[in-house]
Design a protein around this motif. Structure first.
Motif, PDB file in Angstrom:
ATOM      1  N   GLU A 182     124.169  21.639  57.000  1.00  0.00           N
ATOM      2  CA  GLU A 182     123.104  20.629  57.035  1.00  0.00           C
ATOM      3  C   GLU A 182     121.769  21.202  56.591  1.00  0.00           C
ATOM      4  OE1 GLU A 182     123.109  17.347  60.269  1.00  0.00           O
ATOM      5  OE2 GLU A 182     123.523  19.227  61.282  1.00  0.00           O
ATOM      6  N   SER A 183     121.500  22.438  57.024  1.00  0.00           N
ATOM      7  CA  SER A 183     120.176  23.011  56.765  1.00  0.00           C
ATOM      8  C   SER A 183     119.911  23.183  55.273  1.00  0.00           C
ATOM      9  CB  SER A 183     120.052  24.383  57.426  1.00  0.00           C
ATOM     10  OG  SER A 183     120.441  24.314  58.761  1.00  0.00           O
ATOM     11  N   GLN A 184     120.996  23.425  54.518  1.00  0.00           N
ATOM     12  CA  GLN A 184     120.810  23.685  53.083  1.00  0.00           C
ATOM     13  C   GLN A 184     120.317  22.468  52.317  1.00  0.00           C
ATOM     14  OE1 GLN A 184     124.819  25.729  53.162  1.00  0.00           O
ATOM     15  NE2 GLN A 184     123.841  26.711  51.398  1.00  0.00           N
ATOM     16  N   ALA A 186     118.666  19.872  54.063  1.00  0.00           N
ATOM     17  CA  ALA A 186     117.774  19.134  54.964  1.00  0.00           C
ATOM     18  C   ALA A 186     116.486  18.696  54.267  1.00  0.00           C
ATOM     19  CB  ALA A 186     117.446  19.982  56.196  1.00  0.00           C
TER      20      ALA A 186
ATOM     21  N   PRO B  75     119.326  20.134  62.518  1.00  0.00           N
ATOM     22  CA  PRO B  75     118.229  20.599  61.662  1.00  0.00           C
ATOM     23  C   PRO B  75     117.682  19.562  60.674  1.00  0.00           C
ATOM     24  CG  PRO B  75     120.324  21.275  60.727  1.00  0.00           C
ATOM     25  CD  PRO B  75     120.648  20.474  61.971  1.00  0.00           C
ATOM     26  N   THR B  76     118.170  18.329  60.694  1.00  0.00           N
ATOM     27  CA  THR B  76     117.729  17.395  59.652  1.00  0.00           C
ATOM     28  C   THR B  76     116.707  16.385  60.152  1.00  0.00           C
ATOM     29  OG1 THR B  76     119.674  16.006  60.016  1.00  0.00           O
ATOM     30  CG2 THR B  76     119.843  17.676  58.296  1.00  0.00           C
ATOM     31  N   HIS B  77     116.161  15.617  59.198  1.00  0.00           N
ATOM     32  CA  HIS B  77     115.058  14.694  59.485  1.00  0.00           C
ATOM     33  C   HIS B  77     115.402  13.666  60.559  1.00  0.00           C
ATOM     34  CE1 HIS B  77     117.700  12.533  56.775  1.00  0.00           C
ATOM     35  NE2 HIS B  77     117.230  11.441  57.319  1.00  0.00           N
ATOM     36  N   ASP B 111     113.552  28.078  52.648  1.00  0.00           N
ATOM     37  CA  ASP B 111     113.543  26.640  52.925  1.00  0.00           C
ATOM     38  C   ASP B 111     114.685  26.260  53.882  1.00  0.00           C
ATOM     39  OD1 ASP B 111     115.400  27.253  50.935  1.00  0.00           O
ATOM     40  OD2 ASP B 111     115.318  25.228  50.085  1.00  0.00           O
ATOM     41  N   VAL B 112     115.829  26.910  53.724  1.00  0.00           N
ATOM     42  CA  VAL B 112     116.964  26.639  54.615  1.00  0.00           C
ATOM     43  C   VAL B 112     116.633  27.125  56.029  1.00  0.00           C
ATOM     44  CG1 VAL B 112     119.397  27.146  55.065  1.00  0.00           C
ATOM     45  CG2 VAL B 112     118.610  26.736  52.708  1.00  0.00           C
ATOM     46  N   MET B 113     116.024  28.327  56.105  1.00  0.00           N
ATOM     47  CA  MET B 113     115.639  28.863  57.417  1.00  0.00           C
ATOM     48  C   MET B 113     114.633  27.939  58.097  1.00  0.00           C
ATOM     49  SD  MET B 113     116.266  31.151  59.617  1.00  0.00           S
ATOM     50  CE  MET B 113     117.009  32.624  58.880  1.00  0.00           C
ATOM     51  N   SER B 115     114.397  24.750  57.837  1.00  0.00           N
ATOM     52  CA  SER B 115     115.118  23.595  58.402  1.00  0.00           C
ATOM     53  C   SER B 115     115.863  24.000  59.661  1.00  0.00           C
ATOM     54  CB  SER B 115     116.111  23.023  57.389  1.00  0.00           C
ATOM     55  OG  SER B 115     115.425  22.444  56.311  1.00  0.00           O
ATOM     56  N   ARG B 116     116.518  25.165  59.589  1.00  0.00           N
ATOM     57  CA  ARG B 116     117.272  25.595  60.770  1.00  0.00           C
ATOM     58  C   ARG B 116     116.357  25.839  61.961  1.00  0.00           C
ATOM     59  NH1 ARG B 116     120.815  30.276  58.450  1.00  0.00           N
ATOM     60  NH2 ARG B 116     120.816  30.847  60.645  1.00  0.00           N
ATOM     61  N   MET B 119     115.596  23.538  64.896  1.00  0.00           N
ATOM     62  CA  MET B 119     116.414  23.539  66.114  1.00  0.00           C
ATOM     63  C   MET B 119     115.847  24.442  67.213  1.00  0.00           C
ATOM     64  SD  MET B 119     120.297  23.327  64.581  1.00  0.00           S
ATOM     65  CE  MET B 119     120.198  24.640  63.365  1.00  0.00           C
TER      66      MET B 119
END
Lengths: 251, 251
Positions: A182-184, A186, B75-77, B111-113, B115-116, B119
């Motif tokens: 999901e994070s990739q 997001a 982790p998403t919107h 950017d992935v971090m 989003s993660r 959490m």
């Protein structure tokens, strides 16, 4: 575009709250009503307790176009939904002749028949909800539809309402499966959600065939718009080097 | 006898309300908490909508000893539960260093971090709910316990709370299976319910091995009293010429 028609589902029964019985009525009601253009916006699970049922019905019946209840309309002492609905509306509980006639078809000793006839009691002014299984009918009082808790019977009663309720636009779902975290995606999803406020974009992680992935679900009333957003999401997933699968319109 | 400890369960997620996902968290929470002496008295399923989550949390957290939420901490919107809990309590949302450390163990592009790390955000003053699967932890704010929606992760988080919550008397169930219609024993059940107001007697019709029957479930905190009432129900079923089966203590 016509206005949304909304519903609240009330699952009435101690057996759901104790965990003894796994509820399956919420999902059936949500998908069936959703397909008819009635959006389930809220559900509650409440016990077989009079003041809680009465207060809850009175709280939600003004807030949603429809209320659907399941449970508590059998023949025993713990089946109190009908009398609670009558109290909520401030009307008498009366014996419905059509339900009573259906119950009397099967003969029984007086005391057993008296218990079965509990199922014929409806709030004064209620109309009936047919029961295609042949058993006692449910009923509707204003916008409150009262059905059995047993899934097979509830589903039969609900099916009898098809085409008889007010409906609005149907909310469709368009799904994309991606073997990515999901994070990739997001950030991309968040940007697309901001750009397309008429749809809801949801992401649901899954584990399948020993791989983690994310199901991306776009919900909205315009299938054209869903296709547009789906194409954008496909592109976003491809942009990070993955191969998404377009599942098209789904439940 | 010590006082009952009560709980409300909030299932947060559009995917349950749309019917796309069949909820299984309610029954797991109800049976697990029930076994610990915490009675689930109320459940709601609500959408991923900020004001609804905030208002619902504030409505129920004063009415029950505990509130358990599932869903919306990814982790998403569309994962907005943490910020809604912060708003409900009127506190800031802050990054928890323990959750952040756990997230940073797995490297990822910036950017992935980012989003993660969504959490890792918890309301200021929250304590953590461990996540034995190794993923990001949940959290507790006062009496509100916030857990993942994915059943496997929710169950792991819940298991970490065993022995750490206040508990009251455990409500036990004693069941009797009878191949008889509900109506045939309705009068006897009603009289027994009146006589034994410290237990709840429920009757649940079933269809099994091509025969209709009724499961009679007696619930209460005293197993001695349950055995007494069970013996009376057994006798009542035998009095109408049927052979009941005592299932003993059941979930």
């Amino acid at each position: 575009m016509s206005e949304a028609v909304t519903a609240c589902v009330l699952i009435i029964g101690n057996e759901i709250l104790s965990g003894r019985t796994q509820d399956v009525n919420i999902s059936h009601l949500a998908t069936t009503l959703g397909g008819w253009g009635i959006q389930v916006r809220h559900c509650r699970v409440i016990p077989d307790v009079e003041n809680i049922i009465v207060d809850t019905v009175n709280e939600v019946r003004g807030a949603y176009d429809y209320v659907f209840t399941t449970g508590g309309i059998g023949p025993t002492h713990d089946d109190i939904t009908a009398e609670c609905i009558a109290k909520a509306f401030g009307v008498e509980l009366v014996e419905d002749p059509d339900i009573a006639a259906r119950i009397r078809v099967r003969p029984a000793p007086d005391d057993v028949m008296a218990s079965r006839l509990r199922m014929a009691r409806v709030p004064k002014g209620a109309s009936l909800v047919d029961n295609p299984t042949g058993g006692p009918q449910g009923f509707a009082m204003d916008n409150v539809y009262v059905m059995a808790g047993i899934p097979m019977i509830m589903q039969a009663m609900l099916s009898s309402l098809e085409g008889k309720l007010r409906s609005g636009p149907v909310v469709h779902s368009h799904s994309i499966r991606a073997y990515t975290g999901e994070s990739q995606i997001a950030d991309a999803l968040s940007a697309l959600q901001d750009e397309y406020s008429d749809v809801d974009i949801g992401s649901y992680p899954f584990f399948r065939d020993e791989r983690y992935g994310t199901m991306l679900v776009i919900r909205g009333t315009s299938t054209d718009l869903l296709a547009t957003v789906a194409a954008r999401i496909m592109a976003a997933v491809e942009a990070i080097g993955e191969t998404p699968e377009d599942m098209g319109l789904t439940e």
